[in-house]
Design an enzyme around this catalytic site. Structure first.
Site, PDB file in Angstrom:
ATOM      1  N   GLU A 163      64.985   6.296   9.846  1.00 44.56           N
ATOM      2  CA  GLU A 163      65.048   5.774   8.480  1.00 44.56           C
ATOM      3  C   GLU A 163      63.876   4.841   8.177  1.00 44.56           C
ATOM      4  O   GLU A 163      63.541   4.610   7.020  1.00 44.56           O
ATOM      5  CB  GLU A 163      66.358   5.011   8.275  1.00 44.56           C
ATOM      6  CG  GLU A 163      67.617   5.851   8.448  1.00 44.56           C
ATOM      7  CD  GLU A 163      68.879   4.989   8.422  1.00 44.56           C
ATOM      8  OE1 GLU A 163      68.792   3.811   7.982  1.00 44.56           O
ATOM      9  OE2 GLU A 163      69.938   5.479   8.848  1.00 44.56           O
TER      10      GLU A 163
ATOM     11  N   ASP B 103      67.451  -2.645  27.517  1.00 40.69           N
ATOM     12  CA  ASP B 103      67.778  -3.154  28.846  1.00 40.69           C
ATOM     13  C   ASP B 103      68.883  -2.306  29.483  1.00 40.69           C
ATOM     14  O   ASP B 103      69.851  -1.930  28.813  1.00 40.69           O
ATOM     15  CB  ASP B 103      68.235  -4.610  28.699  1.00 40.69           C
ATOM     16  CG  ASP B 103      68.458  -5.291  30.027  1.00 40.69           C
ATOM     17  OD1 ASP B 103      67.503  -5.370  30.827  1.00 40.69           O
ATOM     18  OD2 ASP B 103      69.586  -5.767  30.265  1.00 40.69           O
TER      19      ASP B 103
END
Length: 593
Positions: free
Chosen positions: A287, A235
């Site tokens: 990751e 956002d």
């Protein structure tokens, strides 16, 4: 063969069928599901209410996910569902690592992820890193801590101006109206410092110059990635970092360009240091494998700067607001498409396209006006000029087919596949957008596009929920537009979307190329070639003859043609007013030479 050579060869071969072509974008063979994905936005409180309290919930989403899988979308973007006082429909977060009881529990979230995975849908969740709720425990601690304390340094507190500090620290304005600063009362009862909130006063901005803020959001990212999400829509991704010294700004509060104040100079938006944040986040996502993504809600100007957000080590996608706001202005549309593809191709990123979301008037309503719609992006009321709903749906279908023929990714807003209009006749007492209250009703806000969905004709609340009245009233037209009614109608908006999305996938248009077909690019028509598929839109009053080729798809059912009926050659050879057509052009493929 180079990219330019491929485009030139393709254009030369195609021109015999289509006339002169202007190549813009080559086909995309880069790996990455998001590069061509269709992502469906769910606004949780308005999707499906399973517990009967009048507000949508996670269990309701889980119950209807199969409908989205049948629609043939790739992923779901879930608007905020976190713990929140709901002053701004969940964009005021009080706990980033829990589900608000309004929507369910973490167990409900896990069940929803499991069902999405079973159906082959990915789940992207909203992240709100610019600000939190004033009820967040960190902000509550800041209110009782002294000026200059570590607690206050998590936010942007400043002393006021004037002899007694009675004036705001600068002249910045809130997006929702009024000052972007609110003065607090200190624990001893004395008037105190001011804190910055670019949105509502209940949404204090974080201080992203503080390493502790970075560490907290790294924790939040990992919390949801560990629960199986495929990424985050970020956002107001352009707002996190503010210019040093918080200088005065004489331009628009939303940072858009105005006379003498170009948007790229706004001190609260698009600061260079914000990109380091997203580089940190990109490493965290790595990751978890190559299929997790970041999408920026970054409203930046000029359009060429959008590429800064999607460089190879930053975000994967960025919303294309210039495209959304281009509407059916064909000259502007061509410019935005060309500039978008050119800018993002320069950094190897895909372009995304969008026509509606939870912050703007639905495009089935926007396009229902013969001239400019009132209150652009800020709601339409019962006393405003009213749209023609049928005209709006017809034009919306044409615009959607044009968008879904473009190469790159696309975002759909819940209910647009039903051709839903905005809710217009909403009593003032029912309005909930903070914009309405902060402007004393001068701006209606965004409630109209957030009205709960219709699922089943003839049921209570059109099948949205079987208990309390929905949190916003549904228009009378919603019952006839419900999903089950459209499901059985071959000519419905819903079945048009199904055919379009299936064909888009079959033809691999999301990974395709784009060349403008100059003979059909006029003041009232626009056409491009994507691989061997021509996409043409006609906004003029008169029908136009199509180029040679086989009609694959039309935005308007044959039933509305009158003299152009199904099966007649005339119907195949013309594009009517307000229509988009997909056409197969017989061109030998040169893309892989």
């Amino acid at each position: 063969m180079s990219v330019d050579s491929v485009l030139t060869a393709h254009a030369a071969q195609a021109s015999a069928q289509t006339g002169p072509l202007t190549p813009v974008h080559p086909a995309d063979s880069t790996p990455g599901w998001w590069r061509s994905a269709v992502i469906y936005q769910i606004y949780p409180r308005s999707f499906r209410d399973l517990n009967g309290d009048g507000i949508g919930d996670l269990a309701g989403i889980t119950a209807e996910l199969s409908q989205l899988a049948e629609l043939d979308v790739d992923a779901v973007w879930l608007s905020p569902f976190y713990r929140s006082p709901q002053r701004d429909a969940g964009y005021d977060v009080s706990d980033y690592c829990d589900v608000d009881p309004l929507f369910g529990t973490l167990a409900d979230f896990d069940a929803m992820i499991a069902e999405a995975t079973r159906l082959g849908l990915r789940m992207i969740v909203d992240l709100v890193p610019n600000h939190c709720s004033d009820q967040h425990q960190a902000f509550q601690a800041a209110l009782v801590a002294p000026a200059g304390s570590p607690e206050r340094d998590l936010f942007i507190f400043r002393d006021g101006r004037g002899e007694f500090g009675q004036e705001a620290p600068n002249n910045w304005q809130s997006h929702f109206g009024g000052s972007a600063w609110t003065r607090i009362t200190e624990p001893d009862g004395a008037p105190g410092q001011w804190y910055l909130h670019l949105f509502d006063s209940s949404q204090p901005d974080f201080n992203w110059d503080n390493d502790a803020v970075h560490a907290e959001f790294a924790r939040v990212l990992r919390f949801w990635l560990d629960r199986g999400v495929s990424g985050f829509r970020v956002d107001v991704a352009h707002a996190l970092v503010k210019a040093k010294g918080l200088p005065e700004w004489g331009g628009r509060a939303d940072g858009a360009s105005s006379w003498g104040f170009p948007g790229h100079e706004a001190p609260m938006f698009g600061q260079p240091a914000v990109h380091e944040i997203y580089r940190e986040w990109r490493k965290i996502l790595a990751e978890y494998g190559p299929d997790t993504i970041l999408c920026a809600e970054a409203n930046v100007e000029p359009l060429s700067r959008l590429s800064d957000w999607v460089r190879p080590d930053e975000m994967h996608q960025a919303f294309n607001f210039p495209y959304l706001h281009a509407g059916l202005d064909l000259g502007r549309l061509r410019y935005v498409v060309t500039e978008s593809l050119t800018a993002l191709d320069s950094v190897g990123a895909p372009t995304t396209w969008v026509l509606s979301n939870h912050d703007v008037v639905r495009h089935a309503t926007r396009f229902g006006y013969h001239g400019q719609a009132p209150r652009d992006g800020d709601g339409i009321g019962a006393f405003d000029p009213q749209p023609n709903e049928e005209l709006g749906r017809t034009r919306a279908a044409a615009a959607s087919l044009f968008m879904l023929g473009l190469p790159g990714g696309a975002y759909l807003y819940q209910g647009e596949e039903l051709g839903l209009p905005d809710g217009i006749d909403i009593p003032d007492s029912r309005r909930q957008d903070p914009t309405f209250a902060r402007t004393g009703g001068e701006r209606l806000g965004r409630d109209g596009c957030r009205v709960p969905l219709p699922w089943r004709t003839g049921e209570l609340h059109a099948g949205f929920g079987g208990g309390q009245d929905p949190w916003l009233p549904q228009p009378a037209s919603f019952d006839a537009l419900s999903r089950d009614a459209q499901d059985v109608s071959p000519s419905s908006h819903l079945n048009l979307y199904r055919r379009t999305l299936a064909l888009r996938r079959e033809l691999r248009l999301g990974q395709g190329s784009l060349s403008w077909m100059e003979a059909w690019c006029t003041d009232t028509s626009l056409a491009f070639l994507n691989g061997t598929t021509a996409i043409l839109i006609n906004t003029g009053h008169d029908a136009m003859e199509l180029p040679a080729g086989r009609v694959l798809l039309r935005s308007t059912p044959y039933a509305v043609y009158g003299d152009f009926t199904a099966g007649e050659s005339g119907a195949d050879r013309h594009i009517r007013s307000g229509e988009t057509v997909w056409l197969e052009i017989n061109i030998e493929d040169t893309e892989n030479q």
